[in-house]
Design a protein around this motif. Structure first.
Motif, PDB file in Angstrom:
ATOM      1  N   SER A 125      -3.467  -2.167   3.121  1.00  0.00           N
ATOM      2  CA  SER A 125      -3.927  -2.882   4.314  1.00  0.00           C
ATOM      3  C   SER A 125      -2.779  -3.057   5.316  1.00  0.00           C
ATOM      4  O   SER A 125      -2.982  -2.961   6.525  1.00  0.00           O
ATOM      5  CB  SER A 125      -4.534  -4.216   3.869  1.00  0.00           C
ATOM      6  OG  SER A 125      -4.125  -5.242   4.663  1.00  0.00           O
ATOM      7  N   VAL A 128      -2.514   0.350   7.179  1.00  0.00           N
ATOM      8  CA  VAL A 128      -3.511   0.680   8.195  1.00  0.00           C
ATOM      9  C   VAL A 128      -3.487  -0.294   9.382  1.00  0.00           C
ATOM     10  O   VAL A 128      -3.972   0.042  10.444  1.00  0.00           O
ATOM     11  CB  VAL A 128      -4.947   0.800   7.612  1.00  0.00           C
ATOM     12  CG1 VAL A 128      -5.019   1.871   6.554  1.00  0.00           C
ATOM     13  CG2 VAL A 128      -5.453  -0.516   7.072  1.00  0.00           C
ATOM     14  N   THR A 129      -2.911  -1.479   9.192  1.00  0.00           N
ATOM     15  CA  THR A 129      -2.809  -2.398  10.331  1.00  0.00           C
ATOM     16  C   THR A 129      -1.413  -2.348  10.968  1.00  0.00           C
ATOM     17  O   THR A 129      -1.029  -3.275  11.693  1.00  0.00           O
ATOM     18  CB  THR A 129      -3.137  -3.849   9.913  1.00  0.00           C
ATOM     19  OG1 THR A 129      -2.266  -4.203   8.829  1.00  0.00           O
ATOM     20  CG2 THR A 129      -4.569  -4.018   9.468  1.00  0.00           C
ATOM     21  N   GLU A 130      -0.679  -1.314  10.685  1.00  0.00           N
ATOM     22  CA  GLU A 130       0.634  -1.019  11.300  1.00  0.00           C
ATOM     23  C   GLU A 130       1.708  -2.057  10.976  1.00  0.00           C
ATOM     24  O   GLU A 130       2.730  -2.121  11.652  1.00  0.00           O
ATOM     25  CB  GLU A 130       0.491  -0.874  12.824  1.00  0.00           C
ATOM     26  CG  GLU A 130      -0.355   0.305  13.245  1.00  0.00           C
ATOM     27  CD  GLU A 130      -0.487   0.427  14.756  1.00  0.00           C
ATOM     28  OE1 GLU A 130      -0.865  -0.561  15.392  1.00  0.00           O
ATOM     29  OE2 GLU A 130      -0.203   1.512  15.278  1.00  0.00           O
ATOM     30  N   GLN A 131       1.484  -2.885   9.931  1.00  0.00           N
ATOM     31  CA  GLN A 131       2.508  -3.869   9.589  1.00  0.00           C
ATOM     32  C   GLN A 131       3.765  -3.195   9.035  1.00  0.00           C
ATOM     33  O   GLN A 131       4.883  -3.680   9.223  1.00  0.00           O
ATOM     34  CB  GLN A 131       1.959  -4.868   8.569  1.00  0.00           C
ATOM     35  CG  GLN A 131       0.892  -5.778   9.151  1.00  0.00           C
ATOM     36  CD  GLN A 131       0.279  -6.684   8.105  1.00  0.00           C
ATOM     37  OE1 GLN A 131       0.963  -7.365   7.370  1.00  0.00           O
ATOM     38  NE2 GLN A 131      -1.031  -6.695   8.028  1.00  0.00           N
TER      39      GLN A 131
END
Lengths: 265, 250
Positions: A125, A128-131
């Motif tokens: 996650s 995919v959320t660019e963290q």
């Protein structure tokens, strides 16, 4: 067929290519872990945080499962041993079974389900959320912060959880033996410790370290390489569990062969 | 020219058969807000990801603060990254950490010997400047989209960057919050003396924040200039339709 089209054709087949590419990627991921684990900066705070999450937060589930395994295995073994007039061997049988195989396997399988999936989903996650990109652009090594800390934590905590599971399973077994055969705690545990050898404990710890490393590295690898948005996160969590479990059984088999060879020497 | 902070020449990037950037030329000057416009999938975000070394170009030159990004080793690249603030499209706040921990994260890892008090002071000062001092102990899941964007900007500002990169800063926000974000982008430039690249397809955001516009079409910049220069006398039908869609629709 043109030369360009020929170049695009997979060497064997798409599935084979994908399998071997995945294997090569996984290998370079493991190599990267070993090349970064000894280099500073060390994320001690994160390692301790992950040890807490993996170790302490798994205790209730491990306790319940270990306890039930101890009772069930004792109750299942009793009729057969009683038939041969060997019910007094129950503590020895249980201790060997728990320390050699059941403790490490049960703990590793539960951890693969609970910890492996959570690592895969969390890192997936974040990917995919660019963290993970956000960490990278702030000049922080996300591999060190996310992967090295989690793999170290699973490698350290699974052996401790295995020892705890062994203890809880033996306590469960003791309750059953005490209720049926009226054996005291000291007699039960004297028999337990007489039956297990240093090699049993050594192989159990060695396996647990391998299992812990496997759960951590597979979960991180699957999460770190997830894509396709939320669907990819689900797939990462799922395949982290499936692949970890598969590898755990293979490692169990390999260590068993080595230990049996040593035992036979 | 000495005041160029970013210099791009003949930049090419493809993903397999898909050619995204096909010879891009662009300069960003000191204290300038440059807006990059283009359709979704036209390679706007790819451009700024190459700028911070998240992606590597296939050909061409990408110089940031005088350094060719593709030739830098990890240490030099990280040193350069400290001078660039990257505000992600979906804010990319670390969702397992509070706002305070999110802002501490880059600071404690890159600035040594800061006392607890100095860290807290710096965080409070930045949260104040983005108008969210009360959010310090909140989790990202408790914040609205606009608040997340603001915290994301504050997190990048904590390392005092010279260049700010905004990836779709107003995407998915209501008009009032969009306007607040546009003001924030301008305030950041004034207060922190930054040069900025704003990636967007929102023309209101472009008009409010940009000194110059650059329209990315077919992997190249088709027109570069002020808002009026680009849109008033646009030759390219696609640039015209970009303007018409945004302003006629609104």
């Amino acid at each position: 067929m043109s030369e360009e089209e020929d170049d695009k054709k997979p060497f064997l087949s798409k599935k084979f290519d994908k399998f071997f590419t995945g294997l090569a990627n996984a290998w370079s991921f493991v190599r990267r872990f070993f090349s970064e684990v000894f280099l500073p900066p060390y994320e001690f705070k994160e390692i301790i945080h992950q040890c807490y999450r993996i170790g302490v937060e798994s205790l209730p589930l491990i306790s319940l499962t270990g306890f039930i395994v101890g009772i069930v295995f004792t109750n299942q073994s009793r009729p057969s041993l009683t038939e041969f007039g060997a019910a007094s061997w129950l503590p020895s049988l249980i201790s060997i079974a728990v320390v050699r195989a059941m403790g490490p396997l049960v703990t590793a399988l539960i951890a693969a389900g609970k910890v492996g999936s959570s690592i895969g989903a969390e890192i997936g996650s974040m990917k995919v959320t660019e963290q993970i990109d956000a960490m990278e652009v702030s000049a922080t090594n996300p591999f060190k912060f996310l992967v090295v800390s989690r793999v170290l934590a699973t490698t350290l905590m699974i052996p401790l959880l295995v020892m705890y599971t062994d203890f809880v399973a033996l306590m469960g077994s003791f309750l059953s033996v005490n209720a049926n055969e009226k054996v005291s705690m000291s007699t039960f545990f004297v028999q337990v410790f007489e039956s297990i050898t240093f090699l049993d404990i050594f192989s159990s710890v060695l396996k647990s370290i391998l299992f812990g490393f496997t759960i951590g590295i597979v979960g991180c690898y699957k999460g770190y390489n997830s894509n396709k948005g939320t669907e990819g996160v689900g797939q990462a969590a799922n395949s982290a569990v499936v692949i970890s479990m598969f590898l755990i059984f293979i490692e169990e088999l390999l260590v068993l062969q080595v230990v049996n060879a040593i035992r036979g020497m | 020219m000495e005041d160029k902070v970013v210099e791009i020449k003949g930049l090419k990037k493809a993903f397999g058969d898909l050619k995204v950037l096909q010879g891009v030329d662009l300069d960003l000057h000191k204290r300038e807000n440059l807006v990059v416009l283009g359709k979704s999938g036209s390679g706007k975000s790819v451009l700024i990801k190459i700028m911070v070394g998240l992606l590597r170009q296939d050909a061409g030159m990408m110089k940031v603060l005088g350094q060719e990004v593709s030739t830098l080793n990890t240490k030099a690249l990280n040193a350069l990254r400290l001078k660039i603030g990257f505000s992600f499209q979906n804010s990319a706040l670390y969702d397992s950490m509070t706002v305070r921990e999110n802002m501490e994260f880059p600071l404690v890892r890159n600035v040594k010997n800061l006392t607890r008090g100095e860290i807290t002071h710096k965080i409070e000062e930045l949260l104040d400047s983005v108008g969210l001092p009360q959010s310090i102990n909140q989790m990202p899941s408790e914040l609205s989209g606009g608040q997340k964007k603001r915290i994301g900007v504050a997190r990048t500002l904590i390392l005092n960057p010279e260049i700010m990169l905004y990836d779709e800063p107003t995407a998915g926000l209501d008009p009032i919050t969009c306007s607040e974000i546009n003001n924030l982008i301008n305030e950041v430039r004034e207060r922190y003396n930054t040069s900025s690249i704003v990636i967007t397809h929102d023309l209101t955001c472009a008009k409010d924040t940009g000194d110059r516009m650059a329209v990315l079409l077919d992997g190249q910049f088709k027109s570069i200039g002020s808002f009026d220069e680009v849109f008033t006398n646009a030759d390219d039908q696609r640039v015209k339709s970009f303007y018409d869609y945004n302003f006629i629709q609104s």
